[in-house]
Scaffold this motif. Structure first.
Motif, PDB file in Angstrom:
ATOM      1  N   VAL A  13     -27.890  -2.925 -38.497  1.00 47.97           N
ATOM      2  CA  VAL A  13     -27.957  -1.603 -37.856  1.00 47.97           C
ATOM      3  C   VAL A  13     -28.344  -1.772 -36.389  1.00 47.97           C
ATOM      4  N   SER A  14     -27.496  -1.288 -35.490  1.00 47.34           N
ATOM      5  CA  SER A  14     -27.768  -1.443 -34.058  1.00 47.34           C
ATOM      6  C   SER A  14     -28.181  -0.147 -33.381  1.00 47.34           C
ATOM      7  N   LEU A  15     -28.012   0.993 -34.069  1.00 45.99           N
ATOM      8  CA  LEU A  15     -28.328   2.293 -33.469  1.00 45.99           C
ATOM      9  C   LEU A  15     -28.792   3.255 -34.557  1.00 45.99           C
ATOM     10  N   VAL A  16     -29.871   3.998 -34.262  1.00 48.35           N
ATOM     11  CA  VAL A  16     -30.350   5.057 -35.148  1.00 48.35           C
ATOM     12  C   VAL A  16     -30.365   6.353 -34.350  1.00 48.35           C
ATOM     13  N   VAL A  17     -29.711   7.389 -34.866  1.00 47.02           N
ATOM     14  CA  VAL A  17     -29.682   8.695 -34.218  1.00 47.02           C
ATOM     15  C   VAL A  17     -30.417   9.694 -35.098  1.00 47.02           C
ATOM     16  N   VAL A  18     -31.448  10.306 -34.553  1.00 42.96           N
ATOM     17  CA  VAL A  18     -32.249  11.286 -35.270  1.00 42.96           C
ATOM     18  C   VAL A  18     -31.816  12.689 -34.854  1.00 42.96           C
ATOM     19  N   ALA A  19     -31.527  13.551 -35.821  1.00 37.71           N
ATOM     20  CA  ALA A  19     -31.225  14.956 -35.548  1.00 37.71           C
ATOM     21  C   ALA A  19     -32.496  15.759 -35.794  1.00 37.71           C
TER      22      ALA A  19
ATOM     23  N   VAL B 175     -36.926  18.401 -29.795  1.00 42.44           N
ATOM     24  CA  VAL B 175     -36.282  17.152 -29.373  1.00 42.44           C
ATOM     25  C   VAL B 175     -37.129  16.372 -28.365  1.00 42.44           C
ATOM     26  N   PRO B 176     -37.649  16.988 -27.290  1.00 45.54           N
ATOM     27  CA  PRO B 176     -38.468  16.216 -26.345  1.00 45.54           C
ATOM     28  C   PRO B 176     -39.698  15.585 -26.998  1.00 45.54           C
ATOM     29  N   ALA B 177     -40.357  16.345 -27.893  1.00 46.55           N
ATOM     30  CA  ALA B 177     -41.551  15.823 -28.554  1.00 46.55           C
ATOM     31  C   ALA B 177     -41.202  14.656 -29.475  1.00 46.55           C
ATOM     32  N   VAL B 178     -40.085  14.753 -30.192  1.00 50.59           N
ATOM     33  CA  VAL B 178     -39.674  13.674 -31.081  1.00 50.59           C
ATOM     34  C   VAL B 178     -39.276  12.445 -30.265  1.00 50.59           C
ATOM     35  N   GLU B 179     -38.630  12.657 -29.121  1.00 56.62           N
ATOM     36  CA  GLU B 179     -38.291  11.531 -28.242  1.00 56.62           C
ATOM     37  C   GLU B 179     -39.546  10.810 -27.780  1.00 56.62           C
TER      38      GLU B 179
ATOM     39  N   ALA C 103     -40.666   6.982 -28.787  1.00 54.78           N
ATOM     40  CA  ALA C 103     -40.783   6.055 -27.657  1.00 54.78           C
ATOM     41  C   ALA C 103     -42.063   5.228 -27.729  1.00 54.78           C
ATOM     42  N   ASP C 104     -43.025   5.657 -28.541  1.00 51.34           N
ATOM     43  CA  ASP C 104     -44.297   4.937 -28.657  1.00 51.34           C
ATOM     44  C   ASP C 104     -44.204   3.714 -29.565  1.00 51.34           C
ATOM     45  N   PHE C 105     -43.039   3.505 -30.195  1.00 50.47           N
ATOM     46  CA  PHE C 105     -42.887   2.413 -31.144  1.00 50.47           C
ATOM     47  C   PHE C 105     -41.803   1.445 -30.672  1.00 50.47           C
TER      48      PHE C 105
ATOM     49  N   GLU D  32     -32.007   7.114 -30.653  1.00 44.95           N
ATOM     50  CA  GLU D  32     -31.719   8.300 -29.864  1.00 44.95           C
ATOM     51  C   GLU D  32     -32.039   9.544 -30.679  1.00 44.95           C
ATOM     52  N   VAL D  33     -32.282  10.662 -29.977  1.00 45.63           N
ATOM     53  CA  VAL D  33     -32.586  11.933 -30.631  1.00 45.63           C
ATOM     54  C   VAL D  33     -31.614  12.990 -30.121  1.00 45.63           C
ATOM     55  N   VAL D  34     -31.036  13.763 -31.056  1.00 48.45           N
ATOM     56  CA  VAL D  34     -30.141  14.861 -30.695  1.00 48.45           C
ATOM     57  C   VAL D  34     -30.610  16.123 -31.393  1.00 48.45           C
TER      58      VAL D  34
END
Length: 237
Positions: free
Chosen positions: A46-52, A58-62, A66-68, A75-77
Motif C-alpha cells: 500500500v503506497s497511499l491511504v485516502v481518508v474521507a 477535514v483540517p482537524a483530521v489532517e 500529520a502528527d504520526f 491524504e484527507v478528503v
C-alpha cells in the motif's frame, strides 16, 4: 500494480454512544482512525491511504494524521452523506496510476497488516474483487416481527470484514451505478462488495482474521483495548 486504500470515516457511529465521531474515539490513547490507517500503511504493497472525513473536520483530521509517521502517503478528503458517497469521493481523488483499491472501515482498527496484504495480493494476482470472511459461530435464524421463520444453515454463511479489495475499474463502475441508483435499488447493500455483486461481478472470499472485528458498541471497545494491550506487551506498537 499500485495499490491505494480508502478509509470512509465521515459517519457518527451512534451505537458507540454520544460524543465525537466513531473514527475519532480513543483506543489506547489514539483515535480508531489512527490505528486503522497504521494497519493499512504497514502493508508492504500500500503506497497511499485516502481518508474521507466529515467536511468541516477535514483540517482537524489532517492535523491529527500529520502528527504520526506512516509507511505510505496519507491524504484527507471531504466525505459525503453516506458511506457510498464517501468512498466515491475518495475514489475520485486517487491518482490515475492506482490500479488496486482497498476500502477499510475505521471501525476495524486492529486488522493485521498481513490481512491487508493478503486482500491486495488476491486482487493483484487473480480477482476482480476480494473480501476477507470468518465463519459464524452463533446459530442464525430468520425472524419476522417476533416469529422465527426458519433456522439458516450457518455452514454456508460467513461474516464479511474489511479491508475489501477491488480492481479500480470494477470499483469505479460499481460506484458510478450507486451514484445513479434509487434508494430501492440500493436496498440493503451496506458494503462495496455488495455494489460489485449487484453488477454481477464475482467476489472472491479469503480467510479473515479474528483481530479485524468491528468496534460498534462499548463492549467492542473494551475488547479492542485488551487486544491492543496484549500486542504492546508482545512488543508491537
Amino acid at each position: 500494480m499500485r495499490t491505494a486504500a480508502i478509509v470512509p470515516a465521515a459517519g457518527r457511529g451512534e451505537r458507540l454512544g454520544p460524543g465525537r465521531p466513531k473514527a475519532l474515539r480513543l483506543l489506547g490513547g489514539a483515535p480508531l482512525l489512527v490505528h486503522a490507517v497504521r494497519a493499512l500503511a504497514r502493508a508492504r504493497g500500500v503506497s497511499l491511504v485516502v481518508v474521507a472525513a466529515p467536511g468541516p473536520d477535514v483540517p482537524a483530521v489532517e492535523r491529527l494524521l500529520a502528527d504520526f509517521e506512516w509507511g505510505a502517503d496519507v491524504e484527507v478528503v471531504p466525505g459525503g452523506e453516506s458511506r457510498h458517497s464517501s468512498v466515491g469521493r475518495a475514489l475520485a481523488a486517487l491518482p490515475a496510476d492506482v490500479d488496486v483499491v482497498l476500502v477499510h472501515d475505521a471501525a476495524r482498527p486492529l486488522a493485521p497488516p498481513e490481512l491487508v496484504e493478503a486482500v491486495a495480493s488476491t486482487v493483484r494476482q487473480r480477482a476482480d474483487a476480494c473480501v476477507p470472511v470468518v465463519p459464524l459461530t452463533d446459530t442464525v435464524k430468520e425472524v419476522a416481527a417476533d416469529t422465527v421463520l426458519r433456522t439458516l444453515d450457518r455452514s454456508q454463511l460467513r461474516a464479511v470484514q474489511t479491508p475489501q479489495g477491488f480492481r479500480r475499474a470494477v470499483l469505479a463502475k460499481a460506484h458510478a451505478w450507486a451514484a445513479e441508483a434509487s434508494a430501492e435499488e440500493l436496498g440493503a447493500i451496506t458494503d462495496d462488495a455488495g455494489l460489485v455483486e449487484r453488477l454481477g461481478i464475482a467476489v472472491t472470499a479469503i480467510p479473515g482474521s479474528e483481530e479485524a472485528f468491528k468496534v460498534t458498541r462499548p463492549l467492542d471497545l473494551v475488547l479492542a483495548e485488551a487486544l491492543l494491550a496484549r500486542r504492546r506487551a508482545d512488543g508491537a506498537r
